[in-house]
Write an enzyme that holds these catalytic residues in place. Structure first.
Site, PDB file in Angstrom:
ATOM      1  N   ASP A 221       3.444   7.794   1.020  1.00 39.69           N
ATOM      2  CA  ASP A 221       2.442   7.995   2.077  1.00 39.69           C
ATOM      3  C   ASP A 221       1.812   9.381   1.959  1.00 39.69           C
ATOM      4  OD1 ASP A 221       5.050   8.714   2.640  1.00 39.69           O
ATOM      5  OD2 ASP A 221       4.914   8.342   4.792  1.00 39.69           O
ATOM      6  N   ASP A 245      -0.072   0.575  -8.124  1.00 49.76           N
ATOM      7  CA  ASP A 245      -1.224  -0.315  -7.971  1.00 49.76           C
ATOM      8  C   ASP A 245      -2.193   0.297  -6.956  1.00 49.76           C
ATOM      9  OD1 ASP A 245      -2.861  -2.505  -7.910  1.00 49.76           O
ATOM     10  OD2 ASP A 245      -1.398  -3.909  -7.096  1.00 49.76           O
TER      11      ASP A 245
END
Ligand code: NAD
Length: 356
Positions: A221, A245
């Site tokens: 994050d 990804d």
């Protein structure tokens, strides 16, 4: 040096044709490349009822490298999962043992204005995101749907990494950092995930063999935030399949357009599959407006990583830089004072720039 060329769907054939033009120009200058084409993705399904037809897989296995366009399109969306074009991607990666995905996010200074961030934040940006490609929640078993005790449907997947899988991608990360700025940031979610706890421990262990590389760890994050706050703090980022990804797509926007970004997926012996970072862009397919530079730069990565032809790779990259400096722009990176060109003209311009 044999290359399997899998154009795929959507803009795939248009952009691959430009990379082939560039490789053909190098062949005329004496580079001994052999190119063989085969259907893949939706085109594979149309030709053989399979997104990765047996002859295509056979060719990919025989070849030294694979150059791909992109796959997918709305006409295939209703097919059963096994026949969908995207399954062709997952299967070829698995079949060739391509576990290391290299996605450079490099900003050509001529495109600083096309970035979604302020030019001063991205000027000189040159980072490499290394994504593990064959493990993690995308492949972990068990997975599926079930009905729980309350009679409600649940979907579940398994996030899973073995120590050896983490070790081999970490090795690639340290090796890549050694050849670049000697900084490696390992991204995980160690505060909540068991998989990440093992990931971090193994990466730290591998680091003992690379005292020259400065290793840091970051939660995913925070990494997502840092990539838009201060992307230039990074050199090489190594991370798992799902985090990679997402972060690599985020990083692609820093460079102006996803149409500029190449990628390489390598096995343990540097055999590789090279493709642009973007998809098949069905919304612009067949209109001669797609940016072919990501595919052309993927061909340059192929010459560098699989064939060890650094000079030829640089020659392509320098030609791309030159056409950008000359003002050539496809629609996705166009600015008013520039020369707007189509896919084919951009390919031609790169071929001309190779010679000057
Ligand atoms: P996409 O990358 O194809 O397109 C996203 C946006 O970027 C679109 O607006 C598109 O027009 C634009 N774009 C992409 N490449 C461009 C280029 N070279 N030049 C100019 N603009 C470009 O992603 P999507 O729309 O989410 O997916 C479309 C299809 O591609 C889907 O079927 C998806 O499954 C597939 N896909 C394939 C791959 C692959 O083959 N490796 C990767 C991602 C998505």
């Amino acid at each position: 040096m044999k290359i399997a060329v899998l154009a795929g769907d959507g803009i795939g054939p248009e952009i691959i044709a430009q990379a082939v033009k560039v490789l053909d120009a190098l062949r005329r200058d004496g580079l001994e490349l052999e190119l063989e084409h085969a259907p893949y993705g939706g085109a594979g399904y149309d030709a053989h009822g399979d997104p990765l037809p047996e002859p295509t897989l056979k060719l990919a296995k025989q070849a030294d490298a694979v150059l791909c366009g992109a796959v997918g399109g709305p006409q295939y969306d209703a097919l059963p999962r096994a026949q969908r074009p995207e399954q062709g991607i997952l299967r070829i990666r698995k079949a060739l043992g391509l576990f290391a995905n290299l996605r450079p996010a490099f900003l050509f200074e001529e495109l600083a204005g096309a970035s979604s961030l302020k030019p001063e934040l991205v000027a000189g940006l040159d980072i490499l995101i290394l994504r593990e490609l064959t493990g993690d929640i995308y492949f972990g078993e068990p997975r599926g749907w079930r009905t729980n005790a309350r009679g409600e449907r649940e979907g579940y997947d398994t996030m899973l990494y073995s120590e050896s899988e983490i070790r081999r991608i970490a090795e690639v990360g340290f090796q890549a950092a050694l050849k670049r700025g000697r900084k490696l940031c390992s991204v995980d979610k160690e505060n909540v995930l068991e998989t990440s706890r093992l990931w971090r421990e193994v990466v730290k262990d591998v680091a003992k063999n690379y005292p020259q590389v400065e290793l840091s760890h970051m939660y995913v994050d925070n990494a997502a935030m840092q990539l838009v706050r201060n992307p230039k703090q990074f050199d090489v980022i190594v991370t798992g399949n799902m985090f990679g990804d997402i972060l690599s797509d985020e990083a692609s926007m820093l460079t102006g357009s996803i149409g500029m970004l190449p990628s390489a997926s390598l096995d343990a012996n540097n055999k590789g599959l090279y493709e642009p970072a973007h998809g098949s862009a069905p919304d612009i397919a067949g209109r001669n407006i797609a940016n072919p530079l990501a595919t052309i730069l993927s061909a340059a990565m192929m010459l560098r990583y699989t064939f060890n032809l650094e000079a030829a790779a640089r020659r392509i990259e320098t030609a791309v830089k030159k056409v950008l400096a000359q003002g050539y722009r496809t629609a996705d990176i166009h600015a008013t004072e520039m020369r707007r060109v189509g896919t084919g003209e951009m390919g031609d311009a790169v071929v001309v720039a190779l010679k000057t």
